[in-house]
Design a protein around this motif. Sequence first.
Motif, PDB file in Angstrom:
ATOM      1  N   LEU A 108      -1.289  31.479  52.856  1.00  0.00           N
ATOM      2  CA  LEU A 108      -0.021  31.286  52.086  1.00  0.00           C
ATOM      3  C   LEU A 108      -0.323  30.258  50.830  1.00  0.00           C
ATOM      4  O   LEU A 108      -0.248  30.532  49.464  1.00  0.00           O
ATOM      5  N   LEU A 109      -1.376  29.293  50.966  1.00  0.00           N
ATOM      6  CA  LEU A 109      -1.791  28.458  50.003  1.00  0.00           C
ATOM      7  C   LEU A 109      -2.570  29.138  48.758  1.00  0.00           C
ATOM      8  O   LEU A 109      -2.249  28.833  47.554  1.00  0.00           O
ATOM      9  N   ASP A 110      -3.389  29.817  49.343  1.00  0.00           N
ATOM     10  CA  ASP A 110      -4.075  30.816  48.318  1.00  0.00           C
ATOM     11  C   ASP A 110      -3.065  31.618  47.305  1.00  0.00           C
ATOM     12  O   ASP A 110      -3.415  31.890  46.194  1.00  0.00           O
ATOM     13  N   ALA A 111      -2.154  32.520  48.185  1.00  0.00           N
ATOM     14  CA  ALA A 111      -1.191  33.210  47.239  1.00  0.00           C
ATOM     15  C   ALA A 111      -0.330  32.347  46.494  1.00  0.00           C
ATOM     16  O   ALA A 111       0.010  32.741  45.497  1.00  0.00           O
ATOM     17  N   LEU A 112       0.097  30.921  46.898  1.00  0.00           N
ATOM     18  CA  LEU A 112       0.763  30.190  45.889  1.00  0.00           C
ATOM     19  C   LEU A 112       0.100  29.814  44.770  1.00  0.00           C
ATOM     20  O   LEU A 112       0.546  29.859  43.557  1.00  0.00           O
ATOM     21  N   THR A 113      -1.008  29.406  45.046  1.00  0.00           N
ATOM     22  CA  THR A 113      -1.922  28.569  43.920  1.00  0.00           C
ATOM     23  C   THR A 113      -2.563  29.949  42.959  1.00  0.00           C
ATOM     24  O   THR A 113      -2.725  29.607  41.831  1.00  0.00           O
ATOM     25  N   ALA A 114      -2.379  31.177  43.352  1.00  0.00           N
ATOM     26  CA  ALA A 114      -2.629  32.294  42.548  1.00  0.00           C
ATOM     27  C   ALA A 114      -1.673  32.546  41.611  1.00  0.00           C
ATOM     28  O   ALA A 114      -2.084  33.359  40.609  1.00  0.00           O
ATOM     29  N   CYS A 115      -0.517  32.176  41.961  1.00  0.00           N
ATOM     30  CA  CYS A 115       0.822  32.549  40.957  1.00  0.00           C
ATOM     31  C   CYS A 115       0.736  32.082  39.583  1.00  0.00           C
ATOM     32  O   CYS A 115       0.166  30.719  39.690  1.00  0.00           O
ATOM     33  N   GLN A 116       0.762  32.907  38.508  1.00  0.00           N
ATOM     34  CA  GLN A 116       0.783  32.141  37.332  1.00  0.00           C
ATOM     35  C   GLN A 116       1.878  31.072  36.957  1.00  0.00           C
ATOM     36  O   GLN A 116       1.510  30.270  36.232  1.00  0.00           O
ATOM     37  N   SER A 117       2.926  31.495  37.575  1.00  0.00           N
ATOM     38  CA  SER A 117       4.069  30.622  37.290  1.00  0.00           C
ATOM     39  C   SER A 117       3.551  29.121  37.712  1.00  0.00           C
ATOM     40  O   SER A 117       3.972  27.709  37.199  1.00  0.00           O
ATOM     41  N   VAL A 118       3.012  28.787  38.923  1.00  0.00           N
ATOM     42  CA  VAL A 118       2.544  27.686  39.325  1.00  0.00           C
ATOM     43  C   VAL A 118       1.550  27.060  38.707  1.00  0.00           C
ATOM     44  O   VAL A 118       1.797  25.894  38.267  1.00  0.00           O
ATOM     45  N   GLU A 130       1.005  27.488  35.357  1.00  0.00           N
ATOM     46  CA  GLU A 130       1.564  27.349  34.166  1.00  0.00           C
ATOM     47  C   GLU A 130       2.373  25.982  34.110  1.00  0.00           C
ATOM     48  O   GLU A 130       2.331  25.058  33.353  1.00  0.00           O
ATOM     49  N   ALA A 131       3.369  25.731  35.158  1.00  0.00           N
ATOM     50  CA  ALA A 131       4.080  24.629  35.516  1.00  0.00           C
ATOM     51  C   ALA A 131       3.257  23.390  35.787  1.00  0.00           C
ATOM     52  O   ALA A 131       3.594  22.388  34.960  1.00  0.00           O
ATOM     53  N   THR A 132       1.961  23.331  36.611  1.00  0.00           N
ATOM     54  CA  THR A 132       1.324  22.382  36.811  1.00  0.00           C
ATOM     55  C   THR A 132       0.137  21.930  35.760  1.00  0.00           C
ATOM     56  O   THR A 132      -0.360  20.776  35.794  1.00  0.00           O
ATOM     57  N   GLY A 133      -0.054  22.901  35.032  1.00  0.00           N
ATOM     58  CA  GLY A 133      -1.243  22.776  34.207  1.00  0.00           C
ATOM     59  C   GLY A 133      -2.615  22.765  34.701  1.00  0.00           C
ATOM     60  O   GLY A 133      -3.717  22.171  34.444  1.00  0.00           O
ATOM     61  N   LEU A 134      -2.873  23.067  36.083  1.00  0.00           N
ATOM     62  CA  LEU A 134      -4.169  22.850  36.836  1.00  0.00           C
ATOM     63  C   LEU A 134      -4.372  24.699  37.266  1.00  0.00           C
ATOM     64  O   LEU A 134      -3.840  25.326  37.574  1.00  0.00           O
ATOM     65  N   GLY A 135      -5.801  24.802  37.331  1.00  0.00           N
ATOM     66  CA  GLY A 135      -6.265  25.884  37.878  1.00  0.00           C
ATOM     67  C   GLY A 135      -6.172  26.069  39.520  1.00  0.00           C
ATOM     68  O   GLY A 135      -5.739  25.033  40.133  1.00  0.00           O
ATOM     69  N   GLN A 136      -6.344  27.201  40.011  1.00  0.00           N
ATOM     70  CA  GLN A 136      -6.358  27.350  41.210  1.00  0.00           C
ATOM     71  C   GLN A 136      -7.071  26.401  42.049  1.00  0.00           C
ATOM     72  O   GLN A 136      -6.911  26.066  43.219  1.00  0.00           O
ATOM     73  N   SER A 137      -8.511  26.379  41.704  1.00  0.00           N
ATOM     74  CA  SER A 137      -9.246  25.396  42.313  1.00  0.00           C
ATOM     75  C   SER A 137      -8.692  24.073  42.619  1.00  0.00           C
ATOM     76  O   SER A 137      -8.774  23.546  43.634  1.00  0.00           O
ATOM     77  N   ASP A 138      -8.279  23.615  41.408  1.00  0.00           N
ATOM     78  CA  ASP A 138      -7.607  22.117  41.249  1.00  0.00           C
ATOM     79  C   ASP A 138      -6.515  22.176  42.171  1.00  0.00           C
ATOM     80  O   ASP A 138      -6.193  21.194  42.981  1.00  0.00           O
ATOM     81  N   LEU A 139      -5.630  23.214  42.244  1.00  0.00           N
ATOM     82  CA  LEU A 139      -4.312  23.104  43.065  1.00  0.00           C
ATOM     83  C   LEU A 139      -4.828  23.145  44.404  1.00  0.00           C
ATOM     84  O   LEU A 139      -4.171  22.458  45.375  1.00  0.00           O
ATOM     85  N   LEU A 140      -5.911  23.959  44.807  1.00  0.00           N
ATOM     86  CA  LEU A 140      -6.250  24.253  46.016  1.00  0.00           C
ATOM     87  C   LEU A 140      -6.741  22.779  46.840  1.00  0.00           C
ATOM     88  O   LEU A 140      -6.435  22.324  47.852  1.00  0.00           O
TER      89      LEU A 140
END
Length: 1005
Positions: A807-817, A819-829
């Motif tokens: 679920l976390l991988d799917a959420l962090t891969a979302c483009q809207s997330v 763009e809203a946070t300004g962070l890449g997927q690795s940073d979000l994870l």
Amino acid sequence: MHIPFTPNHVLLVSACYPPAAALLTAGPEYSPNSQELSRLTYYAANRPGKIGKLGAELEKRVRADCRKAVAGNTRARASLLITLAIVKAIATECRRDMAVISPALLASVNIALSTLSSDLEIAARAATVFTAWTTYTDGLIIGVDLKVTEDYMSCLKHFARLGHLDHKDRETRNRTRLVGLAALVGVVNSEALYHSTTYFQRQVSVIMQALLVPCLQVDVSVLDHELADIKEQPNSPILDEFRSRPTLERRAASIHIHIDGDQGPTSGEVANTALRATSSLLGHTNGNQASAVVKASIETLDESQGWEQVEHCRWLAEKAAEWTQYQYRYGIPTRLVECLAEGQDAPRPTSRQSTLAAMITTVFTSPTPLVNLSTSDIIASLISITLRRVTVSPDDSLLPALVECISSLGTHVYYADQIHDLAGELISRLLIVETSGVPGAGKASREHARTQAVRCLLAGLLGLIHAADLHDAGKDADDDKKLSTSPTLPPSSEQRTSHDSHIRPSRRTKVTPEVWQDTLSLICDREYAVRADYGRALVEYIENEIPKFSDTSDADGVRRPRPLADGPTQQSNTMKTMLYGDSTTRFLNALHAYLYVLATSSKLGLHGDSSTSSSSPERTSPANGDDSQGGDATSHESPPNDRRSANFPSRSRRTSLIARMLREAPSRIPLSTRVGADFSDFGNILAVMVAVHEQLPVRALLTGIPMLIALENASRVSGSPDASTAPVLRSIKELVARIWIVLGKVWQAPAVTELAQQALSALPTAAPLPSLPDWQFGTLQPPQQPVPFPADLQINSPLPDIDSEALLDALTACQSVQEATGLGQSDLLRRLNGHEWSADSAYKDSMETKTRFDSLSGDGLSPLIKVAPALMHAENLSMQSLARSGRAVGVTDLREALEGRSSMSNPNLAAGGRVPSISTLDHTSSVYPDQQYGLSKLVPTRSRPQQQQLRVKPRPGEVREVLNKLGIGRQNGNGNGAALKSSFPAIQKTTSRNAPAFTPPYTAS
């Protein structure tokens, strides 16, 4: 017959009477001879020294005629009527010398009313004489001449008695009341009432009984009708505004009884006269006098048993505030609250108390403005009364009315921070009651009293905020109407409208998260009634009150990008506050910590003896064994009135109790221990978290996902759970799955929604989580009962785990997330991983980040204060002047050093320089930092010299000097230029794999 040596003034008076044989035929006018009366008044007006003798003669005749008339002498009665007419004529013509005729006039009226009170015609003639005196007197004689004052007060009592006289015959009763009220109309418009402050209260106490009783004996609809008639046909200017007219220009009203044969006066006409007198009385009073009128009215209601007529009392209270002068209206509700406080210790609530509470609410909710009202004093008094009634009885029937009184204060908002201040007062008392209970409560009902007091204050708090929102909405509607109908105001994009595309800023300051955050411990209270009420209040606060800045979602709960509002600069500022802590982020950290405790802890509440469940009859023993400080309130053996210091705990002690509760929250739910939450608590948690993710999507994402993962990890157990733990574990997994579904909707991530739906469908079938109870703002609802876990739920196999990583991988891969946070997927994870999250660490983040990163949160503190010691070489430089600056360090200075500057070198960097003047307009608001509603903050401005200087070229080495003084770059090894260390840690940011290596732009020699 002419008697020799008779004084001239006696002859003139005697000539005014008709012959004795004609006295009986002088009716119905019973007026003196007009020609002789003119001679008498001319004589009196031109010889003021004879007025006293004339008055004595007329008073003697009144006494004699009254004595004979009582015995049944009809001629004496006719003579008395003529004598009173002569007295009025002299008073009217000799108005300049009213003080001379006053003793005889008032004595004559008093004698006539005392001896012949049942004769309505004589009473009407006496009222005419009395009205003439009230019209022309200056009131100076009241309180000075005791005999005159005594006669005056006696006349007031007689007319007041006529004003509310009861009679079997309705026509006679109404006629008599009209005579008495007509005389009192003259009193309320007279200087005699207002001149003496000593006798004002005594007079008003007599008058109000006659003015209120006729109003209480008709329907409220009749009062509304008569009030409309008064507005359409106001009093004559001679009566209504006589005080602004010179004495010589005033005219006295003529009072007569109703003509026989005509239709008698109605009760509505009597009420009309009473309302005119009451409105005139309140219209002439100041603040203290208005309070005295209210006091007299309450005494009248006590004597006449008028408290049972609640609608009449509410109507009169509202109109009293409306009729009082604008600057003195505050005296009406203030006095009502004082009267309510007088009977707060009664063992049972009386009709007087309930009606007073209804009157207070009516005054506060009326559209009549109440300037100069001390809302802080009012709410402090109402809170004290509420707690006192809870002490008397936790189930006191007056408590709902008191909650409505507290809530109604939000209707009148006169300054921006008013609701914020009132909410702070309520919350401070709420925290004391939560921790220490209600002082003075009985031992048997101490816990029940604490619960009820918390619920009352919480209901008042929520009602107060809601009433303020309705107040703003009403003003906005009026403003929109004015703007739409005004031909001089063209439409503008900056006008506040109610459309979704234009957010209307409130006129008041919102209750800040710092203030509300102290109440979050109520979500873990040991009583379910408190937890349920607070859950509803928390959802309302998150949806309508908490500052959202640019972190908002659309009406359908989906967060969509806003390119105009979320530009790169705005997005950078927003993410800075979200990542490193602002008031809302700290609030959410604490909220998720408490929600985790509620879902997993076996003991709830700040006391060590919290029950394992509000529905469980058994209670565990205190965790720390310290009954003197943190134990159960019911375990104390002190008497009910024992006021110990523990009743008012320090903030540090309360914080330590909260920290202990959070530290004891388990990272994995034990199979042998039942959690303290009920099945309905998980429904409340779901409602709160849904509101958080829909209203604050970005902040909720950064602070809530780690808690969500940690909560799911806590529900993972090895083997099959037992019958007591299985419903809890399934409720947690359902809660987590439903929150992931909400996240997929908010961020438009269908992959997240699909995975969450699969996880939810894999759970054993059971009843859905309960929803939040309904809430009616401004009222005290019955206490909510907990919903127990389903008893028919049978789980014989291990519950399936939710794949949080997928679920976390799917959420962090979302483009809207991203763009809203300004962070890449690795940073979000890395940031959203909840393996290291705990309730204790989240609570510490809510406290520590407040001091560590305030400069980055837009709270008005500048980063320049951190490097101020290195910049200030001159003596007597103020750190505060630097603290107000909001510009970044080194950017402007470096640009000026590279390109040349329009003035001398930066005085902040030069020894002995003078600190420039920094405009305080760049000091951002602690409530709405950065940008809100699309409004940009004011740009910091620096004072400039009057004559603009030409730009000069930088001198050699200036760039290096600026950088070295800022502590940037390589320093010399001699230790003189040690690198300046920032007092706050550097912002860590992940470097992209393809990003080039950073190369310094210069090399320090």
